[in-house]
Design a protein around this motif. Sequence first.
Motif, PDB file in Angstrom:
ATOM      1  N   HIS A 100      -6.412  -3.123 -10.613  1.00 57.83           N
ATOM      2  CA  HIS A 100      -6.963  -1.770 -10.704  1.00 57.83           C
ATOM      3  C   HIS A 100      -8.138  -1.729 -11.676  1.00 57.83           C
ATOM      4  N   THR A 157     -11.960  -0.942 -10.473  1.00 59.80           N
ATOM      5  CA  THR A 157     -12.570   0.265 -11.033  1.00 59.80           C
ATOM      6  C   THR A 157     -13.833  -0.058 -11.807  1.00 59.80           C
ATOM      7  N   LEU A 172      -8.456   0.127  -3.503  1.00 55.72           N
ATOM      8  CA  LEU A 172      -8.640   0.889  -4.737  1.00 55.72           C
ATOM      9  C   LEU A 172      -7.888   2.222  -4.735  1.00 55.72           C
ATOM     10  N   GLN A 173      -8.080   3.055  -3.707  1.00 57.05           N
ATOM     11  CA  GLN A 173      -7.459   4.384  -3.732  1.00 57.05           C
ATOM     12  C   GLN A 173      -5.934   4.323  -3.677  1.00 57.05           C
ATOM     13  N   LEU A 180      -3.993   1.964  -4.554  1.00 50.32           N
ATOM     14  CA  LEU A 180      -3.508   1.351  -5.790  1.00 50.32           C
ATOM     15  C   LEU A 180      -3.533   2.366  -6.933  1.00 50.32           C
ATOM     16  N   SER A 181      -4.618   3.159  -7.022  1.00 51.40           N
ATOM     17  CA  SER A 181      -4.709   4.199  -8.061  1.00 51.40           C
ATOM     18  C   SER A 181      -3.575   5.196  -7.925  1.00 51.40           C
ATOM     19  N   LEU A 197      -0.121   3.503  -8.898  1.00 56.88           N
ATOM     20  CA  LEU A 197       0.042   3.326 -10.343  1.00 56.88           C
ATOM     21  C   LEU A 197       0.223   4.668 -11.043  1.00 56.88           C
ATOM     22  N   ARG A 206     -12.945   6.038 -17.187  1.00 59.09           N
ATOM     23  CA  ARG A 206     -11.708   5.289 -17.362  1.00 59.09           C
ATOM     24  C   ARG A 206     -10.797   5.911 -18.428  1.00 59.09           C
TER      25      ARG A 206
END
Length: 305
Positions: free
Chosen positions: A16, A20, A71-72, A74-75, A78, A282
């Motif tokens: 991640h 990012t 990415l999306q 996984l975000s 998490l 971030r």
Amino acid sequence: MDELRRIDLNLLLALHALLTEKHVTRAALRLHKSQPAVSHSLSQLREHFNDPLLVRKQGKLELTTKGSMLLQPLSEALGNLNTLLGAPAFDPQHAQRRFRLALSDYAARLVLPNLLRHVRKHAPGFDFAISLASREAMLVQLADGELDLALGIFPDRPQDIQFETLFEDDFICLADKTTVPAKGGLTLQQWLERPHVMLAVRPDAFDEIERALAALGRKRRIAVTLPHWSAALELLPETDLVLTIARRAVSSQRLSKNLRQFAPPHQLPLAKMAYQQAWHARKDNDPGLSWLRQVIMNSCQTNLG
């Protein structure tokens, strides 16, 4: 669940951060790990997903199609996991934290005293390391993870940097009173014929005044460039120098009786400045930094609104 058994969950945090940041060093800073350790994690992730995930193009790392697809979800995964684990509520009274801030001489006087009075009472475990940098350097340091928060005027707005306006300010001019008419100040031509003091960290800075002049096809002579507004005031008496400065920088100061304050030439359209705090995306969910940003905002609205 079989797929989860095949991968270390710590690698998903590394994935991640890498997807990012698109930068190994910044991902390492975000994860509080060494760069070699994150590079090793990237190698493991590439093997696991059978995909490079990040590829270098024109000197920068870009996501592959597979990396973009990951990415999306996984975000979201998490974020849900973090909620499930139920991190304890943030308590500023007992938190221990060191923040890295960049702010100008101007902001140090306007913002810092009230901020520290509040922090010493409500978050005594907070410490601050404060630096002075140009606005360009501040944005780079935010992107690289070297700063938590920067305060300044930012005409350029990189995509991953978040901004919040704290207050607005306008410009005034100051000069030795014997060199300025008692009424009306200076015309643009008279103003341009005078040598100027410029407040900037970099001697080649291109600030709001220079931008306005450039729009008119004009340029002023900068006789002195320095980063300290208080020292700049001391240069003016018994000289022909002119200082154009933010009004709040001198609003509570007892000016020398030898100085005269006047408006900038009306032919020079100087818009109000939006003074902002900036941080990297971030850190949007960093509870300590969110608390600090809100304290700064509340302080500015109460004391500078």
